[in-house]
Design an enzyme around this catalytic site. Structure first.
Site, short mmCIF file in Angstrom:
data_model
loop_
_atom_site.label_atom_id
_atom_site.label_comp_id
_atom_site.label_asym_id
_atom_site.label_seq_id
_atom_site.Cartn_x
_atom_site.Cartn_y
_atom_site.Cartn_z
N ASP A 337 91.45 73.12 -26.99
CA ASP A 337 91.27 74.55 -26.82
C ASP A 337 92.43 75.32 -27.44
OD1 ASP A 337 92.99 73.51 -24.87
OD2 ASP A 337 92.51 75.06 -23.40
N ARG A 341 99.78 76.29 -24.18
CA ARG A 341 99.95 76.43 -22.74
C ARG A 341 99.66 75.10 -22.03
NH1 ARG A 341 94.93 80.38 -22.30
NH2 ARG A 341 93.25 78.89 -21.98
N ASP A 342 99.64 75.14 -20.72
CA ASP A 342 99.54 73.88 -19.96
C ASP A 342 98.11 73.36 -19.89
OD1 ASP A 342 98.58 75.87 -18.35
OD2 ASP A 342 99.81 75.40 -16.60
N GLU A 343 97.42 73.41 -21.06
CA GLU A 343 96.07 72.85 -21.21
C GLU A 343 96.11 71.84 -22.36
OE1 GLU A 343 92.59 74.72 -20.24
OE2 GLU A 343 93.41 76.69 -19.86
N ASP A 350 84.42 74.44 -26.35
CA ASP A 350 85.09 74.98 -27.53
C ASP A 350 84.72 74.16 -28.77
OD1 ASP A 350 86.39 75.47 -25.00
OD2 ASP A 350 88.03 76.42 -26.08
N TRP A 402 78.96 73.45 -22.46
CA TRP A 402 80.14 72.59 -22.56
C TRP A 402 79.65 71.14 -22.73
CZ3 TRP A 402 80.87 77.46 -21.85
CH2 TRP A 402 82.10 78.03 -22.06
N GLU A 603 92.13 83.77 -28.34
CA GLU A 603 91.16 83.37 -27.32
C GLU A 603 90.35 84.57 -26.84
OE1 GLU A 603 93.08 82.12 -23.70
OE2 GLU A 603 91.32 80.96 -23.07
N HIS A 624 93.09 79.87 -30.36
CA HIS A 624 91.88 79.28 -29.79
C HIS A 624 90.80 79.42 -30.86
CE1 HIS A 624 92.47 78.55 -25.50
NE2 HIS A 624 91.16 78.51 -25.30
C1 BGC Z 1 90.08 76.91 -21.85
C2 BGC Z 1 88.83 77.24 -22.59
C3 BGC Z 1 87.76 76.48 -21.90
C4 BGC Z 1 87.63 77.12 -20.56
C5 BGC Z 1 86.50 76.70 -19.71
C6 BGC Z 1 89.95 77.53 -20.50
O1 BGC Z 1 91.03 77.44 -19.70
O2 BGC Z 1 91.22 77.30 -22.53
O3 BGC Z 1 88.87 77.35 -23.91
O4 BGC Z 1 86.57 76.30 -22.58
O5 BGC Z 1 88.81 77.06 -19.84
O6 BGC Z 1 85.80 77.76 -19.47
#
Ligand code: BGC
Length: 723
Positions: A337, A341-343, A350, A402, A603, A624
């Site tokens: 994504d 950040r912390d992802e 995505d 998703w 994003e 994003h």
């Molecule tokens: C992510 C998105 C992801 C979404 C889920 C977010 O935190 O960065 O890109 O698809 O969560 O809805």
């Protein structure tokens, strides 16, 4: 692979410090070849006699490690001397970092408590035919490396004054060897380098370095210093309203690099982690920092660029550059994504939204084949596909649009490249997802009453919600129909019996039409037309156009509706509106972020508001790729290069350009498996010039008033039309 006959090794728990493994050995004669098979539990960097092995950064990449661990094989003949030392430093990487940042699950705790491990074998083939194998076992040693800390979110700390002294015997680690597979994906490599543009002091008095482009990778330092001097910096994507450094949107990710110097001239960059950034803030620096001290190195999967678009509009060209960069920055072995950040997770939605644009911009066949195998590996026994792959949110329910990545991505990869292998590999997984929906829905032939992300970040979201106003059951049922239709098409190509899915598809469409006779939102209209669910798609597209005009010519769509919006309008004769939306520069629009200096895709449509404030600090990535999916409209509809579903891989071209006077000209080149296709158009005064160069047969659907020239092989159109 030879590697399976060897042992995993580890060392004692060193806390934050990354272990380095070593083996000293001498050659027993002249060599003809030396090959290193290697992988790690974590990410590794291997050196032989101080020289780096291969160019694969963050090897062995990211897979579903419980089932699939890629093994790399390097030719290391040129690195060997009579007496040798191999050293391998192992960082936490995706294997052991505390990911995702905001969740505190048992599963996550277990992952980051795992041991660092290494397994490798060096195969030496001597000139006299003898073969010697030096594999990981207790003859290897392990010690603390100068990398004092390294993980995905928080960054890296390196002490150049540290010498590894207390070597201990490596311990055998019992770990599954069935998971070892040969390298499948593309290697991650260092690529573009950006010299610092400027070192400046912000109004808040902080020293900030600007690289001019947001990248994923790391900063290389070059400086002269004394032993013990320290450089410390964190990373940011944008400056705030007042021109100050800002990275609150990194949330829990500290994204900090720290380097403790040795004496003299030196250079360093992190090796076992990465950052998403355009700026760094110098928290500590010995002496005066100048631009020459810093270079940003972009790191991404080694992908071949295949799509090139140039236009007469500088803002559009910048937008296209932003799409390319968001793809590169987020194609780091897994389609993620965001990189900051912390992802930094393989969010399935995505990837699904962007896969078509991605596959035209770059050759991503191998990249997606590997990730889709991970998707199938992590698919739950009932066919459910998690929210992210690898599935680091195992408690997260599969959502429409998703989980549909399981079906849409293989289909698109087949469509772009024309090789059935991806469908063959994924067919069970594709079916599994569609079957799963049938088992959890509360209404047969629709998908109702389940958790979903809805039209994520749609602008028609109620106050305080991330989800647009489109009905979740509507979106879910529409995707149910679409994915079922793709299972049918894929099954037919593979010669499977898909009669039950054909019947299911017919039932879904019938029930859908009955249940949802009208549309409430832009995204609902878009899906009804795009997925051919509307009884009368033309009337539906007309109604969508009217709604947008009434809305002040503004799009309201989120992740789900946006990728198809301009396609639907253009296909049904509303190309003028599509171009208007595309060329709009006020919020909300694709070009608005460009007016705000974006170098990657945001994003959120208003990541930075008109007045320079941020829409939120929470869910506000500036890198994003989802809305970058508009690139596929440019290739297909604007440039007009597309193909029928029966001509996957561009075995023939349907040429249907939509020139735009306001844009002026557009030159598009697409390198396909069949050769390069080029579309060029130019609108000057009242004359349109159209050019198509194609190595494959083409069928032209030209704008009204243009005479259809002879279509055929090796076509070259040069058509002048009076508007
Ligand atoms: C992510 C998105 C992801 C979404 C889920 C977010 O935190 O960065 O890109 O698809 O969560 O809805």
């Amino acid at each position: 692979m030879e590697i399976q006959n060897n042992q995993y090794i580890t060392g004692k728990d060193m806390g934050d410090v990354c272990p380095v493994f070593r083996r000293i050995f001498s050659l027993a004669g002249a060599l003809t070849e030396a090959r290193l098979e290697i992988t790690s539990l974590g990410v590794y960097e291997a050196n032989i006699n101080g020289k780096r092995v291969g160019q694969f950064v963050l090897a062995p990449g990211w897979t579903v490690y419980e089932q699939r661990l890629q093994v790399q094989s390097y030719d290391v003949t040129a690195l060997l001397e009579e007496n040798n030392e191999i050293r391998v430093t192992v960082g936490k990487g995706w294997f052991r970092s505390p990911m995702p940042g905001w969740i505190d699950s048992e599963d996550k705790k277990q992952r980051y408590a795992r041991p660092a491990g290494l397994i490798a074998v060096l195969i030496l083939t001597y000139a006299d035919g003898r073969v010697e194998k030096i594999g990981t076992d207790e003859s290897w040693e392990v010690g603390e490396s100068p990398v004092r800390f390294s993980e995905i979110y928080d960054g890296e700390r390196y002490d150049a004054s540290f010498q590894t002294k207390d070597w201990e015997k490596a311990q055998i680690l019992s770990w599954d060897k069935q998971i070892l597979i040969p390298q499948e994906g593309e290697e991650i490599r260092e690529a573009e380098r950006f010299a610092a543009k400027e070192v400046f002091r912000t109004p808040a008095g902080e020293l900030v370095v600007d690289f001019g482009q947001e990248v994923t990778g790391y900063v290389e330092l070059s400086l002269s210093a004394h032993s013990g001097d320290r450089v410390r910096f964190d990373h940011g994507e944008v400056l705030d309203q007042d021109g100050n450094f800002y990275n609150e949107n990194y949330r829990g990710a500290k994204a900090t690099a720290e380097y403790i110097c040795k004496e003299g001239a030196q250079s360093w960059h992190p090796t076992l982690t990465f950052f998403g950034f355009r700026y760094i803030r110098l928290l500590e620096y010995p002496g005066e920092a100048t631009a020459e001290n810093f270079t940003a190195i972009a790191v991404h999967s080694d992908l071949k660029r295949t799509g090139f678009i140039h236009t007469g509009n500088a803002q559009v060209n910048q937008l296209l550059s932003n799409v390319i960069w968001s793809q590169l920055d987020n194609f780091l072995d897994v389609p993620t994504d965001c990189p900051q950040r912390d992802e930094r997770l393989g969010w399935t939605g995505d990837a699904q939204v962007f896969v078509k644009a991605a596959s035209l911009n770059f050759d991503v066949e191998r990249f997606f084949q590997k990730w889709l195998k991970d998707l199938a590996a992590d698919q739950r026994p009932n066919g459910e596909v998690g929210q992210v792959i690898p599935d680091y949110i195992p408690g997260g329910e599969g959502s429409a649009a998703w989980g549909d990545a399981a079906v849409i991505c293989p289909w698109q990869i087949y469509q772009t490249y024309g090789d059935l292998e991806v469908l063959r590999d994924q067919f069970e997984s594709m079916k599994g997802w569609v079957d799963f929906i049938g088992t959890v829905t509360t209404t047969p032939n629709l998908w109702t009453d389940h958790f979903h992300f809805g039209d994520w970040l749609g602008l028609d979201a109620p106050e305080g919600s991330y989800k647009g106003s489109s009905r979740e059951d509507y979106i879910a049922s529409a995707f149910y129909a679409y994915s079922t239709s793709l299972v049918v098409k894929a099954g037919k190509l593979l010669g499977k019996d898909i009669r039950p899915y054909e019947a299911l598809y017919d039932r879904i469409v019938a029930v859908f039409r009955k249940t949802y006779p009208t549309c409430n939102t832009q995204t609902e209209y878009v899906l009804a037309v795009q997925f051919q669910l509307a009884q009368d798609p033309r009337a539906c597209a007309d109604a969508l156009a009217e709604m947008i005009w009434k809305d002040g010519c503004q799009l309201r769509t989120g992740f789900v509706g946006t990728p198809y919006l301009l396609h639907v309008l253009t296909r049904y004769g509303h190309e003028d509106l599509a171009w208007k939306l595309f060329l709009r520069t006020e919020y909300p629009s694709w070009l608005y972020p460009v007016t705000k200096g974006a170098t990657t895709i945001w994003e959120h449509w208003d990541g930075i508001r008109e007045d320079g404030s941020f829409w939120s600090k929470d869910m506000n990535s500036f890198n994003h790729y989802a809305y970058g999916s508009v690139a596929d409209w440019l290739y297909e509809q604007a440039a007009g290069i597309t193909h029928g579903e029966d001509a996957a891989g561009f075995s023939s071209v349907i040429y249907e350009p939509h020139p735009c006077k306001e844009l002026g000209w557009m030159d598009t080149r697409l390198e396909t498996r069949q050769g390069t296709i080029r579309s060029y158009w130019c609108v000057k005064e009242d004359v349109v010039q159209l050019v198509l160069e194609t190595p494959v047969p083409s069928k032209a659907v030209l704008p009204s008033g243009v005479k259809d020239l002879e279509a055929g092989c090796y076509t070259y159109y040069e058509i002048y039309k009076c508007l």
